[in-house]
Design a protein around this motif. Structure first.
Motif, PDB file in Angstrom:
ATOM      1  N   ARG A 109       0.880  -1.179   0.000  1.00 30.74           N
ATOM      2  CA  ARG A 109       0.000   0.000   0.000  1.00 30.74           C
ATOM      3  C   ARG A 109       0.913   1.223   0.000  1.00 30.74           C
ATOM      4  N   ASN A 110       1.004   1.873  -1.135  1.00 28.49           N
ATOM      5  CA  ASN A 110       1.944   2.982  -1.262  1.00 28.49           C
ATOM      6  C   ASN A 110       1.328   4.141  -2.016  1.00 28.49           C
ATOM      7  N   PHE A 111       1.969   5.268  -1.909  1.00 33.61           N
ATOM      8  CA  PHE A 111       1.670   6.400  -2.782  1.00 33.61           C
ATOM      9  C   PHE A 111       2.961   7.143  -3.063  1.00 33.61           C
ATOM     10  N   HIS A 112       2.926   7.920  -4.146  1.00 34.31           N
ATOM     11  CA  HIS A 112       4.106   8.656  -4.579  1.00 34.31           C
ATOM     12  C   HIS A 112       3.944  10.143  -4.288  1.00 34.31           C
ATOM     13  N   ILE A 113       5.061  10.782  -4.006  1.00 36.03           N
ATOM     14  CA  ILE A 113       5.144  12.239  -4.020  1.00 36.03           C
ATOM     15  C   ILE A 113       6.218  12.595  -5.038  1.00 36.03           C
ATOM     16  N   GLU A 114       5.835  13.396  -6.018  1.00 32.46           N
ATOM     17  CA  GLU A 114       6.776  13.866  -7.033  1.00 32.46           C
ATOM     18  C   GLU A 114       6.905  15.372  -6.875  1.00 32.46           C
ATOM     19  N   PRO A 115       7.890  15.827  -6.080  1.00 31.47           N
ATOM     20  CA  PRO A 115       7.921  17.221  -5.659  1.00 31.47           C
ATOM     21  C   PRO A 115       8.014  18.232  -6.793  1.00 31.47           C
ATOM     22  N   THR A 116       8.667  17.848  -7.886  1.00 29.23           N
ATOM     23  CA  THR A 116       8.839  18.774  -9.006  1.00 29.23           C
ATOM     24  C   THR A 116       9.163  18.003 -10.274  1.00 29.23           C
ATOM     25  N   ASN A 117       8.855  18.613 -11.422  1.00 27.27           N
ATOM     26  CA  ASN A 117       9.362  18.076 -12.687  1.00 27.27           C
ATOM     27  C   ASN A 117      10.310  19.063 -13.365  1.00 27.27           C
ATOM     28  N   ARG A 118      10.759  20.054 -12.610  1.00 23.69           N
ATOM     29  CA  ARG A 118      11.892  20.868 -13.061  1.00 23.69           C
ATOM     30  C   ARG A 118      13.169  20.070 -12.814  1.00 23.69           C
ATOM     31  N   CYS A 119      14.141  20.203 -13.712  1.00 21.81           N
ATOM     32  CA  CYS A 119      15.332  19.362 -13.592  1.00 21.81           C
ATOM     33  C   CYS A 119      16.517  20.023 -14.269  1.00 21.81           C
ATOM     34  N   VAL A 120      17.669  19.937 -13.617  1.00 21.58           N
ATOM     35  CA  VAL A 120      18.895  20.495 -14.196  1.00 21.58           C
ATOM     36  C   VAL A 120      19.387  19.664 -15.378  1.00 21.58           C
ATOM     37  N   PHE A 121      18.950  18.415 -15.471  1.00 19.97           N
ATOM     38  CA  PHE A 121      19.353  17.550 -16.568  1.00 19.97           C
ATOM     39  C   PHE A 121      18.258  17.530 -17.633  1.00 19.97           C
ATOM     40  N   ASN A 122      18.646  17.164 -18.846  1.00 21.27           N
ATOM     41  CA  ASN A 122      17.693  17.123 -19.955  1.00 21.27           C
ATOM     42  C   ASN A 122      17.919  15.836 -20.745  1.00 21.27           C
ATOM     43  N   CYS A 123      17.559  14.711 -20.139  1.00 16.26           N
ATOM     44  CA  CYS A 123      17.787  13.403 -20.758  1.00 16.26           C
ATOM     45  C   CYS A 123      16.911  13.243 -21.996  1.00 16.26           C
ATOM     46  N   ARG A 124      17.460  12.641 -23.023  1.00 24.70           N
ATOM     47  CA  ARG A 124      16.758  12.545 -24.303  1.00 24.70           C
ATOM     48  C   ARG A 124      15.544  11.623 -24.237  1.00 24.70           C
ATOM     49  N   PHE A 125      15.542  10.676 -23.284  1.00 27.84           N
ATOM     50  CA  PHE A 125      14.431   9.731 -23.183  1.00 27.84           C
ATOM     51  C   PHE A 125      13.308  10.241 -22.284  1.00 27.84           C
ATOM     52  N   CYS A 126      13.482  11.382 -21.647  1.00 30.09           N
ATOM     53  CA  CYS A 126      12.577  11.816 -20.582  1.00 30.09           C
ATOM     54  C   CYS A 126      11.379  12.580 -21.140  1.00 30.09           C
ATOM     55  N   SER A 127      10.185  12.185 -20.717  1.00 32.00           N
ATOM     56  CA  SER A 127       8.952  12.876 -21.083  1.00 32.00           C
ATOM     57  C   SER A 127       8.395  13.681 -19.912  1.00 32.00           C
ATOM     58  N   TYR A 128       9.099  13.672 -18.806  1.00 27.13           N
ATOM     59  CA  TYR A 128       8.610  14.205 -17.534  1.00 27.13           C
ATOM     60  C   TYR A 128       9.084  15.637 -17.279  1.00 27.13           C
ATOM     61  N   ARG A 129      10.313  15.945 -17.661  1.00 32.23           N
ATOM     62  CA  ARG A 129      10.920  17.241 -17.360  1.00 32.23           C
ATOM     63  C   ARG A 129      10.191  18.381 -18.060  1.00 32.23           C
ATOM     64  N   ARG A 130      10.044  19.499 -17.329  1.00 36.98           N
ATOM     65  CA  ARG A 130       9.533  20.728 -17.900  1.00 36.98           C
ATOM     66  C   ARG A 130      10.363  21.904 -17.377  1.00 36.98           C
ATOM     67  N   PRO A 131      10.637  22.893 -18.211  1.00 37.37           N
ATOM     68  CA  PRO A 131      11.398  24.061 -17.749  1.00 37.37           C
ATOM     69  C   PRO A 131      10.534  24.991 -16.913  1.00 37.37           C
ATOM     70  N   LYS A 132      11.195  25.831 -16.138  1.00 35.08           N
ATOM     71  CA  LYS A 132      10.492  26.824 -15.329  1.00 35.08           C
ATOM     72  C   LYS A 132       9.616  27.691 -16.229  1.00 35.08           C
ATOM     73  N   GLY A 133       8.382  27.927 -15.787  1.00 38.97           N
ATOM     74  CA  GLY A 133       7.463  28.745 -16.563  1.00 38.97           C
ATOM     75  C   GLY A 133       6.588  27.969 -17.519  1.00 38.97           C
ATOM     76  N   ASP A 134       6.917  26.712 -17.776  1.00 41.91           N
ATOM     77  CA  ASP A 134       6.079  25.877 -18.638  1.00 41.91           C
ATOM     78  C   ASP A 134       4.753  25.620 -17.942  1.00 41.91           C
ATOM     79  N   PRO A 135       3.640  25.665 -18.662  1.00 43.97           N
ATOM     80  CA  PRO A 135       2.348  25.431 -18.007  1.00 43.97           C
ATOM     81  C   PRO A 135       2.194  24.045 -17.389  1.00 43.97           C
ATOM     82  N   GLU A 136       3.022  23.077 -17.815  1.00 41.15           N
ATOM     83  CA  GLU A 136       2.963  21.726 -17.243  1.00 41.15           C
ATOM     84  C   GLU A 136       4.022  21.498 -16.170  1.00 41.15           C
ATOM     85  N   ALA A 137       4.763  22.543 -15.815  1.00 45.60           N
ATOM     86  CA  ALA A 137       5.780  22.415 -14.761  1.00 45.60           C
ATOM     87  C   ALA A 137       5.122  22.578 -13.394  1.00 45.60           C
TER      88      ALA A 137
END
Length: 358
Positions: A55-83
């Motif tokens: 029985r678990n749940f996740h906390i994902e504190p942010t999707n801002r990230c200093v890295f920009n991996c080519r496979f990642c669909s999660y990262r968003r830059p500051k100011g992005d409406p999905e960040a």
């Protein structure tokens, strides 16, 4: 079967360790039914007819990230409406909303935030533990940990001790991606190295912190790269014994810079799971992460060496949903998880983070 393949299969059935060249031959040549038989035998030697969930749940504190991996669909830059970038008070509210629901694990991972330091994450763990003292906090990938500890100017062990003393009791396996340096340079060139990932986990094991391990497969890597990855994990486990579980993570190609790579088939997923169980003879558990595979493939995975399907999740993770997973709001009841296991002819067992049966 060829004589070589029969020899390797007999070694696996006898419980003997196979070498990297044998694993490559088995992976390339064995029919799917044989891999299933061998992996299931290894699984039953470890956990019998049990399949674990929690029985678990996740906390994902942010999707801002200093890295920009080519496979990642999660990262968003500051100011992005999905960040997003949750405050500590918002994280408290997320945690408080799950109080009284029997949760035994809080899984905290997110982007590597450019501005938040170690003290911020220490305080985050303290606040979560204050609200849910009965739940295990499993927090931060090795990539997140290395960055926050380095930013604080501390030795790795000291940073991990501070987090442990605040209430971090386990570490998830994310960020491993693929250890081969050449492939890693092509898919995540600015991310922490394989050596750094392994060093974080080895240091954690030395402090009594149990961890998981992962691989990201099904993109531009070859079988030899997967075996090299498994081999490095097996070698570390020989030294420390600190890994609880291994989770193969399938590359999903929606919304990222590697979309042209496509995705591997369900058959390849099953072969990956089976070979993980066969080769990683010293890591107790192999997890079929249902959020990534979907419920149908997860059920199939239980015949190919997996003995864990993860947990209830409660619609609290966006990482795979943003990458195109079938279930965009992942959540399962304990009854649904038990039913998946029953249909596979196995026995569902609730566990905590450290695999104590509940």
């Amino acid at each position: 079967m060829t004589g070589e393949l029969r020899h390797i299969a007999d070694a696996v059935r006898a419980g003997r360790r196979i070498a990297a060249d044998e694993a490559l031959a088995l992976w390339r040549e064995a029919p799917l039914w044989l891999l299933g038989e061998l992996a299931d035998g290894r699984k039953r030697a470890v956990s019998g007819d049990k399949v674990y969930y929690n029985r678990n749940f996740h906390i994902e504190p942010t999707n801002r990230c200093v890295f920009n991996c080519r496979f990642c669909s999660y990262r968003r830059p500051k100011g992005d409406p999905e960040a997003w970038d949750y405050s500590l008070e918002e994280i408290e509210a997320i945690t408080r909303a799950r109080a009284g629901q029997g949760m035994t694990e809080v899984h905290i991972v997110g982007g590597v935030h450019p501005d938040h330091g170690l003290d911020h994450y220490v305080e985050m763990i303290r606040r979560v533990k204050a609200i849910l003292p009965e739940a295990t906090v499993k927090a931060f990938t090795a990539v997140e940990l290395a960055y926050m500890i380095r930013r604080a100017g501390l030795p790795l062990g000291e940073g991990l001790r501070r987090l442990r003393d605040a209430g971090m009791e386990a570490i998830p396996g994310g960020g491993a991606e693929i250890f081969d340096e050449e492939i890693r340079a092509r898919i995540c060139p600015d991310k922490g190295s394989a050596a750094e990932w392994l060093a974080v986990h080895e240091a954690a094991h030395g402090l009594g912190i149990r961890t998981n391990a992962t691989i990201l497969y099904g993109h531009i890597e070859e079988l030899r790269h997967r075996i090299d990855h498994l081999d490095r994990l097996r070698a570390l486990q020989d030294r420390t014994g600190g890994f609880n579980a291994f989770i193969p993570l399938k590359y999903r190609n929606f919304g990222n810079a590697m979309a042209e790579a496509g995705e591997v088939s369900v058959v390849e997923d099953l072969r990956m799971l089976a070979m993980s169980r066969i080769y990683l003879d010293n890591i107790p558990h192999i997890k079929a992460y249902w959020v990534m595979y979907g419920k149908t493939t997860t059920e199939l995975a239980l015949a190919f060496g997996a003995d864990d399907i993860d947990g209830t999740i409660d619609d609290t993770t966006k990482i795979y949903a943003m990458a195109g997973a079938d279930d965009r709001r992942p959540s399962m009841t304990t009854a649904e998880m038990q039913a998946i296991v029953r249909r596979a002819g196995l026995r569902a067992v609730e566990r905590d983070t450290l695999y104590n049966e509940l």
